[in-house]
Scaffold this motif. Structure first.
Motif, mmCIF file in Angstrom:
data_model
loop_
_atom_site.group_PDB
_atom_site.id
_atom_site.type_symbol
_atom_site.label_atom_id
_atom_site.label_comp_id
_atom_site.label_asym_id
_atom_site.label_seq_id
_atom_site.Cartn_x
_atom_site.Cartn_y
_atom_site.Cartn_z
ATOM 1 N N THR A 71 0.828 -1.205 0.000
ATOM 2 C CA THR A 71 0.000 0.000 0.000
ATOM 3 C C THR A 71 0.859 1.250 0.000
ATOM 4 N N VAL A 72 1.891 1.266 0.843
ATOM 5 C CA VAL A 72 2.785 2.424 0.934
ATOM 6 C C VAL A 72 3.513 2.648 -0.389
ATOM 7 N N LEU A 73 4.041 1.574 -0.956
ATOM 8 C CA LEU A 73 4.789 1.705 -2.204
ATOM 9 C C LEU A 73 3.881 2.073 -3.372
ATOM 10 N N ALA A 74 2.633 1.596 -3.348
ATOM 11 C CA ALA A 74 1.697 1.975 -4.418
ATOM 12 C C ALA A 74 1.411 3.467 -4.368
ATOM 13 N N LEU A 75 1.253 4.014 -3.169
ATOM 14 C CA LEU A 75 1.011 5.448 -3.029
ATOM 15 C C LEU A 75 2.237 6.262 -3.426
ATOM 16 N N TRP A 76 3.415 5.672 -3.245
ATOM 17 C CA TRP A 76 4.664 6.356 -3.557
ATOM 18 C C TRP A 76 5.053 6.195 -5.022
ATOM 19 N N SER A 77 4.489 5.235 -5.686
ATOM 20 C CA SER A 77 4.914 4.866 -7.033
ATOM 21 C C SER A 77 4.917 6.068 -7.968
ATOM 22 N N GLY A 78 6.083 6.317 -8.582
ATOM 23 C CA GLY A 78 6.262 7.451 -9.471
ATOM 24 C C GLY A 78 7.146 8.525 -8.893
ATOM 25 N N LEU A 79 7.276 8.567 -7.556
ATOM 26 C CA LEU A 79 8.145 9.558 -6.928
ATOM 27 C C LEU A 79 9.615 9.150 -6.968
ATOM 28 N N GLY A 80 9.875 7.858 -7.150
ATOM 29 C CA GLY A 80 11.259 7.396 -7.220
ATOM 30 C C GLY A 80 11.938 7.367 -5.858
ATOM 31 N N TYR A 81 13.199 6.926 -5.867
ATOM 32 C CA TYR A 81 13.981 6.823 -4.617
ATOM 33 C C TYR A 81 13.132 6.140 -3.544
ATOM 34 N N TYR A 82 12.753 4.891 -3.833
ATOM 35 C CA TYR A 82 11.752 4.198 -3.020
ATOM 36 C C TYR A 82 12.221 3.883 -1.609
ATOM 37 N N ARG A 83 13.515 3.992 -1.371
ATOM 38 C CA ARG A 83 13.996 3.776 -0.003
ATOM 39 C C ARG A 83 13.394 4.814 0.941
ATOM 40 N N ARG A 84 13.078 6.003 0.402
ATOM 41 C CA ARG A 84 12.444 7.025 1.240
ATOM 42 C C ARG A 84 11.114 6.527 1.791
ATOM 43 N N ALA A 85 10.330 5.840 0.948
ATOM 44 C CA ALA A 85 9.025 5.338 1.386
ATOM 45 C C ALA A 85 9.194 4.256 2.462
ATOM 46 N N ARG A 86 10.187 3.401 2.284
ATOM 47 C CA ARG A 86 10.409 2.346 3.287
ATOM 48 C C ARG A 86 10.878 2.946 4.615
ATOM 49 N N PHE A 87 11.715 3.968 4.540
ATOM 50 C CA PHE A 87 12.150 4.643 5.769
ATOM 51 C C PHE A 87 10.955 5.305 6.468
ATOM 52 N N LEU A 88 10.084 5.941 5.694
ATOM 53 C CA LEU A 88 8.875 6.534 6.277
ATOM 54 C C LEU A 88 8.049 5.478 7.016
ATOM 55 N N HIS A 89 7.846 4.362 6.337
ATOM 56 C CA HIS A 89 7.028 3.285 6.899
ATOM 57 C C HIS A 89 7.633 2.765 8.197
#
Length: 348
Positions: A71-89
């Motif tokens: 869910t988090v990565l789907a909302l982030w998809s397109g922003l790139g640098y996906y490690r940021r989303a995992r750190f947020l989570h």
């Protein structure tokens, strides 16, 4: 000098600053934190839509902490640098586990969270809690480098220490949240990289770069690098129900942990790889395109296999799945893969 700097900047902000950004209403710690992370490497105009969708789905820190990674990565998809989303989570989960579901107000505790560095911690404390902490994002570095006439690349340790000293000296004791937004706004709208609007800048009278005609030279830039080009063949296997086969990528490398298409090094071995997943009869080459990363260019050659019949083993593999168009929206997909899948029927 510092009070004069801040006063001029705040007077400018009162007339020209950005006061209607979605994370400013309300300007709580969760929303400030989310916006600060999204704004790393990304412009405000791009972030606004992503921010609104993200907080629409996950309006509180506890909602983020309890969400699953897809869910988090789907909302982030397109922003790139996906490690940021995992750190947020992960940081949200730590806040629930250790800080009663809130962003800590203590600098050390805040900076200890995954993905929160000195500047992000300062921005959260200043904007959400009104505490006197300096920030030093890319826009602020550019303003201070030009104002003080600092030569050398901003990323160098000695230069960065100098910039932090100036950032701290200029930060006022009052209206810290407005000041923080003001100096970011000045860098984003007036003191821009190319052709800054010095005539509209409230700091122009004391700016070394403006005085000495150095705005094109400061901040000093790193020598340009020639980035290499790589190539891949993306395999689009689609069954009779128009479901597409996806694979979850490994934990390292590009797009770690995201759902993507199977890949082959070239069209010669694409068939043998595709046959591992399904029984196939024909393939159609779609138009190639290029996706640019910060460190290399990726030439992508899509190959479409229609009416694929899945092998039984795919259903038993948690790292592979057949997805309908509706299911694609719930998964974290790399931006070029999502765009490719959305446009398949337009180009065939």
């Amino acid at each position: 000098m510092s009070s004069s700097f801040a006063q001029r900047l705040l007077r400018w902000f009162d007339r020209h600053g950005r006061k209607d950004l979605p994370w400013q209403h309300p300007r709580d710690a969760y929303r400030v934190w989310l916006s600060e992370v999204m704004l790393q490497q990304t412009q405000v105009s791009t972030v606004i839509g992503y921010f609104e969708r993200f907080v629409g789905a996950l309006p509180t820190l506890r909602d983020l902490a309890s969400a699953d990674e897809d869910t988090v990565l789907a909302l982030w998809s397109g922003l790139g640098y996906y490690r940021r989303a995992r750190f947020l989570h992960r940081a949200a989960q730590i806040c629930v586990e250790r800080h009663n579901g809130e962003m800590p107000r203590d600098y050390e505790a805040l900076a200890a969270l995954p993905g929160i560095g000195r500047s992000t911690a300062g921005a959260i404390l200043a904007q959400a809690y009104g505490m006197r902490f300096p920030i030093l994002d890319g826009n602020v570095k550019r303003v201070l480098t030009r104002y003080h006439g600092i030569h050398g690349q901003p990323g160098q340790s000695a230069v960065e220490k100098q910039l932090w000293r100036h950032a701290d000296a200029h930060t006022p004791a009052e209206r810290v949240a407005d000041y923080t937004q003001a100096i970011m706004d000045l860098g984003a709208t007036i003191c821009v990289r190319s052709r800054p609007a010095c005539e509209a800048c409230p700091l122009q009278n004391d700016c070394v770069a403006c005085r000495d005609n150095l705005t094109a030279q400061l901040p000093s830039r790193k020598p340009a690098k020639v980035i290499p080009t790589r190539s891949t063949v993306m395999l689009i296997l689609r069954d009779a129900q128009r479901r597409v086969l996806l694979e979850r990528r490994g934990p390292v490398g590009v797009w770690p942990g995201l759902w993507s298409l199977p890949e082959a090094t070239d069209s010669d071995n694409a068939w043998s790889i595709a046959q591992k997943f399904a029984r196939i009869e024909d393939a159609q080459a779609l138009a190639s395109f290029v996706h640019v990363f910060s460190h290399y260019r990726l030439d992508i050659e899509p190959l479409l296999f229609e009416d694929a019949v899945a092998h039984r083993g795919v259903a038993d593999n948690p790292l592979q799945r057949w997805c309908s168009a509706n299911e694609l929206t719930t998964l974290g997909l790399p931006a070029p893969v999502r765009e490719l899948l959305l446009k398949i029927d337009e180009v065939i």
